[in-house]
Motif scaffolding. Structure first.
Motif, PDB file in Angstrom:
ATOM      1  N   LYS A  78       0.819  -1.219   0.000  1.00 13.31           N
ATOM      2  CA  LYS A  78       0.000   0.000   0.000  1.00 13.31           C
ATOM      3  C   LYS A  78       0.849   1.263   0.000  1.00 13.31           C
ATOM      4  CE  LYS A  78      -4.168  -1.908   2.134  1.00 13.31           C
ATOM      5  NZ  LYS A  78      -5.117  -1.808   3.276  1.00 13.31           N
ATOM      6  N   SER A  79       1.830   1.332   0.868  1.00 12.70           N
ATOM      7  CA  SER A  79       2.644   2.549   0.994  1.00 12.70           C
ATOM      8  C   SER A  79       4.117   2.174   1.026  1.00 12.70           C
ATOM      9  CB  SER A  79       2.256   3.316   2.266  1.00 12.70           C
ATOM     10  OG  SER A  79       0.885   3.656   2.255  1.00 12.70           O
ATOM     11  N   PRO A  80       4.701   1.893  -0.143  1.00 12.86           N
ATOM     12  CA  PRO A  80       6.098   1.472  -0.169  1.00 12.86           C
ATOM     13  C   PRO A  80       7.045   2.617   0.211  1.00 12.86           C
ATOM     14  CG  PRO A  80       5.314   1.850  -2.388  1.00 12.86           C
ATOM     15  CD  PRO A  80       4.111   1.968  -1.489  1.00 12.86           C
ATOM     16  N   SER A  81       8.058   2.295   0.969  1.00 17.59           N
ATOM     17  CA  SER A  81       9.075   3.277   1.328  1.00 17.59           C
ATOM     18  C   SER A  81      10.211   3.225   0.321  1.00 17.59           C
ATOM     19  CB  SER A  81       9.606   2.972   2.727  1.00 17.59           C
ATOM     20  OG  SER A  81      10.282   1.715   2.734  1.00 17.59           O
ATOM     21  N   ARG A  82      11.124   4.159   0.461  1.00 23.34           N
ATOM     22  CA  ARG A  82      12.296   4.168  -0.418  1.00 23.34           C
ATOM     23  C   ARG A  82      13.084   2.870  -0.250  1.00 23.34           C
ATOM     24  NH1 ARG A  82      15.464   7.561  -3.338  1.00 23.34           N
ATOM     25  NH2 ARG A  82      17.707   7.155  -3.319  1.00 23.34           N
ATOM     26  N   LYS A  83      13.145   2.373   0.979  1.00 24.51           N
ATOM     27  CA  LYS A  83      13.839   1.123   1.233  1.00 24.51           C
ATOM     28  C   LYS A  83      13.193  -0.016   0.463  1.00 24.51           C
ATOM     29  CE  LYS A  83      15.095  -2.111   4.927  1.00 24.51           C
ATOM     30  NZ  LYS A  83      14.992  -2.414   6.378  1.00 24.51           N
ATOM     31  N   HIS A  84      11.852  -0.045   0.428  1.00 24.34           N
ATOM     32  CA  HIS A  84      11.152  -1.087  -0.321  1.00 24.34           C
ATOM     33  C   HIS A  84      11.521  -1.030  -1.806  1.00 24.34           C
ATOM     34  CE1 HIS A  84       7.939  -1.193   3.019  1.00 24.34           C
ATOM     35  NE2 HIS A  84       8.665  -2.289   3.094  1.00 24.34           N
ATOM     36  N   ILE A  85      11.543   0.181  -2.362  1.00 27.90           N
ATOM     37  CA  ILE A  85      11.850   0.335  -3.783  1.00 27.90           C
ATOM     38  C   ILE A  85      13.255  -0.190  -4.071  1.00 27.90           C
ATOM     39  CG2 ILE A  85      12.114   1.982  -5.667  1.00 27.90           C
ATOM     40  CD1 ILE A  85       9.218   1.579  -4.724  1.00 27.90           C
ATOM     41  N   LEU A  86      14.199   0.112  -3.175  1.00 25.52           N
ATOM     42  CA  LEU A  86      15.562  -0.364  -3.363  1.00 25.52           C
ATOM     43  C   LEU A  86      15.660  -1.877  -3.235  1.00 25.52           C
ATOM     44  CD1 LEU A  86      17.540   2.367  -1.371  1.00 25.52           C
ATOM     45  CD2 LEU A  86      17.341   2.132  -3.856  1.00 25.52           C
ATOM     46  N   GLU A  87      14.718  -2.484  -2.528  1.00 25.34           N
ATOM     47  CA  GLU A  87      14.748  -3.935  -2.317  1.00 25.34           C
ATOM     48  C   GLU A  87      13.958  -4.708  -3.368  1.00 25.34           C
ATOM     49  OE1 GLU A  87      13.310  -4.344   1.630  1.00 25.34           O
ATOM     50  OE2 GLU A  87      15.251  -3.898   2.578  1.00 25.34           O
ATOM     51  N   GLY A  88      13.558  -4.055  -4.435  1.00 25.00           N
ATOM     52  CA  GLY A  88      12.925  -4.779  -5.531  1.00 25.00           C
ATOM     53  C   GLY A  88      11.450  -4.521  -5.718  1.00 25.00           C
ATOM     54  N   VAL A  89      10.853  -3.659  -4.885  1.00 25.15           N
ATOM     55  CA  VAL A  89       9.451  -3.300  -5.087  1.00 25.15           C
ATOM     56  C   VAL A  89       9.361  -2.354  -6.285  1.00 25.15           C
ATOM     57  CG1 VAL A  89       7.451  -2.139  -4.084  1.00 25.15           C
ATOM     58  CG2 VAL A  89       8.882  -3.618  -2.663  1.00 25.15           C
TER      59      VAL A  89
END
Length: 337
Positions: free
Chosen positions: A191-202
């Motif tokens: 629902k609310s991806p963080s920058r960390k999530h994006i860096l981890e492949g989201v």
């Protein structure tokens, strides 16, 4: 990405080093301009040993659906070679990638290796582009990547959905991640991806949709993805509470209480055979036990890309619908508006 060979294929040569074909079809069509999903194929091919494959169909309820265990490696090469309808240039688990070297030899390409330029997903029917020229493959891949960045769709899919989207057209945006759960790769929305999530492949994904026809509580939907992610279109339609017919992986995420649909938590919902109501089963002339074999009704129907020379008009390819897909449309009374 791995594309299973579970259907008959036919195709056509479009550019000197480029081939186009499609899964689960019975004909081929290439055109500069294409309108509608019901256009007839302009060329037909009849692969060798087609009688052997046709016998494997029997009286199954999904015409045109072949079982992969009924194809030998040699038969698969025959089907692929027969899929090239116009060749103007040089002449384990079964997957397209696993037989590309043999297909290249079968087509008389010598040391030239075939590359996949564009392909539909593992369970999806539709167009597949192959190239024996690295420069052509690179040019087209750059074109598709640039089109995605500019949010210009190049691929159009048709899907039959269990349920009708709340709006006749719109877009679906979702951040998706790929999880490996109990030995299965599953796509899960955040629902609310963080920058960390994006860096981890989201990945933030986007698709356009338009409802083409409705009937029997189902819809024929045109889908145009602007991003590339595994199972993107299936998950996007689940987020619209309208899973694709034959989606036995993500449809369980849509629950129903008193006729109202809602999303179940993706992280805790395991894949299971799609459940269809009795009225829909009657319309499809299926028994509950046959639903497990219901193929995914998602079809890469159209692709467009630039012509071989800068001044040439763009090329647009159209893949006819598989016969089981057309049968479903007829059973549900889904006709293009």
């Amino acid at each position: 990405m791995r594309t299973n060979l579970t259907r008959e294929m036919c195709g056509c040569r479009i550019l000197d080093p480029l081939w186009a074909g499609w899964w689960r079809g019975s004909g081929a069509c290439a055109a500069r301009r294409v309108g509608g999903f019901g256009a007839e194929a302009r060329h037909q091919s009849h692969p060798r040993d087609s009688s052997k494959r046709s016998r494997s169909l029997g009286n199954q309820p999904f015409p045109g659906l072949l079982q992969p265990e009924n194809l030998s490696r040699e038969e698969l090469i025959d089907v692929l070679r027969a899929s090239v309808l116009d060749q103007k240039g040089k002449p384990g688990e079964l997957t397209l990638f696993s037989v590309l070297p043999e297909l290249s030899q079968s087509l008389g390409l010598g040391e030239q290796e075939l590359q996949v330029v564009q392909a539909c997903g593992k369970e999806t029917s539709g167009l597949v582009l192959l190239s024996s020229c690295p420069q052509t493959a690179s040019r087209l891949q750059k074109f598709f990547a640039h089109s995605r960045r500019a949010q210009r769709p190049t691929a159009t899919y048709w899907a039959v959905t269990d349920g009708v989207p709340a709006t006749s057209e719109g877009k679906v945006q979702a951040a998706l991640k790929l999880d490996h759960v109990d030995g299965i790769d599953l796509v899960v929305p955040l629902k609310s991806p963080s920058r960390k999530h994006i860096l981890e492949g989201v990945k933030r994904t986007l698709s356009y949709f338009r409802v083409v026809a409705t009937g029997s509580g189902c819809a024929l939907v045109q889908l145009q993805p602007l991003t590339v992610f595994p199972s993107q279109l299936q998950v996007h339609m689940v987020l619209q509470l309208c899973p694709v017919l034959g989606d036995h992986r993500y449809s369980a995420r849509v629950g129903t209480v008193l006729g109202q649909r809602f999303l179940l938590p993706a992280e805790s919902t395991k894949p299971q055979r799609q459940v269809l109501d009795e009225a829909l089963l009657r319309r499809l002339c299926l028994t509950p036990s046959q639903v497990a074999q219901l193929p995914l009704h998602l079809h890469l129907h159209r692709l467009h890309f630039p012509g071989p020379r800068p001044r040439d008009a763009p090329i647009e390819l159209l893949a006819p619908l598989p016969s089981y897909f057309s049968r479903t449309l007829q059973c549900l009374g889904l006709h293009q508006r």
